[in-house]
Design an enzyme around this catalytic site. Structure first.
Site, PDB file in Angstrom:
ATOM      1  N   GLY A   1     -13.696 -31.079 -69.178  1.00  0.00           N
ATOM      2  CA  GLY A   1     -13.526 -30.462 -67.880  1.00  0.00           C
ATOM      3  C   GLY A   1     -13.210 -29.097 -68.255  1.00  0.00           C
TER       4      GLY A   1
ATOM      5  CD  GLN B   1      -9.701 -24.329 -69.114  1.00  0.00           C
ATOM      6  OE1 GLN B   1     -10.480 -25.008 -68.339  1.00  0.00           O
ATOM      7  NE2 GLN B   1      -9.529 -24.517 -70.415  1.00  0.00           N
TER       8      GLN B   1
ATOM      9  CB  CYS C   1      -5.956 -27.332 -72.797  1.00  0.00           C
ATOM     10  SG  CYS C   1      -6.471 -26.203 -71.671  1.00  0.00           S
ATOM     11  CG  LEU C   2     -12.140 -27.043 -73.893  1.00  0.00           C
ATOM     12  CD1 LEU C   2     -13.325 -26.776 -72.903  1.00  0.00           C
ATOM     13  CD2 LEU C   2     -12.460 -27.534 -74.995  1.00  0.00           C
TER      14      LEU C   2
ATOM     15  CG  HIS D   1      -5.878 -30.914 -67.969  1.00  0.00           C
ATOM     16  ND1 HIS D   1      -5.271 -31.073 -69.171  1.00  0.00           N
ATOM     17  CD2 HIS D   1      -6.685 -29.777 -68.127  1.00  0.00           C
ATOM     18  CE1 HIS D   1      -5.427 -30.088 -70.038  1.00  0.00           C
ATOM     19  NE2 HIS D   1      -6.517 -28.966 -69.385  1.00  0.00           N
ATOM     20  CD  GLU D   2     -10.169 -29.216 -66.717  1.00  0.00           C
ATOM     21  OE1 GLU D   2     -10.083 -28.119 -66.776  1.00  0.00           O
ATOM     22  OE2 GLU D   2      -9.998 -29.952 -67.812  1.00  0.00           O
TER      23      GLU D   2
ATOM     24  CG  HIS E   1      -6.765 -25.103 -66.475  1.00  0.00           C
ATOM     25  ND1 HIS E   1      -5.915 -24.463 -67.082  1.00  0.00           N
ATOM     26  CD2 HIS E   1      -7.108 -26.396 -66.915  1.00  0.00           C
ATOM     27  CE1 HIS E   1      -6.255 -24.982 -68.418  1.00  0.00           C
ATOM     28  NE2 HIS E   1      -6.834 -25.873 -68.131  1.00  0.00           N
TER      29      HIS E   1
HETATM   30 NI    NI Z   1      -7.157 -27.374 -69.804  1.00  0.00          NI
END
Ligand code: NI
Length: 183
Positions: free
Chosen positions: A45, A50, A98-99, A140-141, A144
């Site tokens: 995701g 991000q 998380c990236l 989660h996304e 953000h």
């Molecule tokens: Ni994340």
């Protein structure tokens, strides 16, 4: 095009995003680039903050979860102007990463079921319910988009234990295999 992924500590990750307007330029190119960036980093995701954008857009592809949940195979979706309007069901806890926060994995409690309203890549409206892995990753996304990170949802004790690692990441001291944007 592959974008750099903004690291923990960058202020854009703390912004509340805004709905996009129907005349948003080059939307399809942006979405393609978001998927490309996500795949390159082995993510499932990615949310617009991000990659430094304050737009209410997230993308997911849950195919890597297909062994645990066959319905995740090919679950590649775009959520534009996403708004979760209900969260319920049992809260369960699972490890997340998380990236934007490389090398850190922590158990995060999430609701098992969500109802979400959004536009797809053709700006068609949808109102859908998701459960299980899908609900978790979307939550989660979605966080953000409101400037919330998964480390905000772990216990104070766990957060204390990863504090120095987080500080290092926010200073750009971290190894990862994909391109990142340090603050
Ligand atoms: Ni994340």
């Amino acid at each position: 095009m592959i974008f750099p992924i903004y690291l923990y500590g960058h202020p854009v990750l703390r912004k509340t995003t805004k709905d996009i307007s129907p005349d948003y330029s080059n939307l399809s190119v942006l979405l393609e680039n978001m998927f490309e960036t996500m795949y390159k980093a082995d993510g499932i995701g990615l949310a617009a903050p991000q990659i430094g954008l304050e737009d209410r857009i997230l993308v997911v592809d849950l195919s890597p979860y297909k062994d645990q949940d066959p319905t995740c195979d090919g679950f590649k979706k775009v959520f534009i102007n996403a708004h979760i309007i209900e969260k319920d069901g049992e809260e369960n806890t699972m490890e997340e990463g998380c990236l934007s926060i490389p090398t850190i994995h922590e158990k995060v409690p999430r609701f098992n079921r969500i109802r979400i309203q959004y536009l797809d890549e053709n700006l068609q409206p949808h109102d859908e319910v998701y459960e299980g892995y899908k609900a978790r990753v979307i939550q989660h996304e979605y966080d953000h988009l409101d400037g919330i990170l998964f480390v905000d949802r772990i216990s104070g004790l766990r957060k204390q234990m990863i504090r120095s690692k987080l500080n290092k990441i926010s200073k750009g001291i971290v190894n990862c295999s994909y391109k990142v944007k340090r603050f």
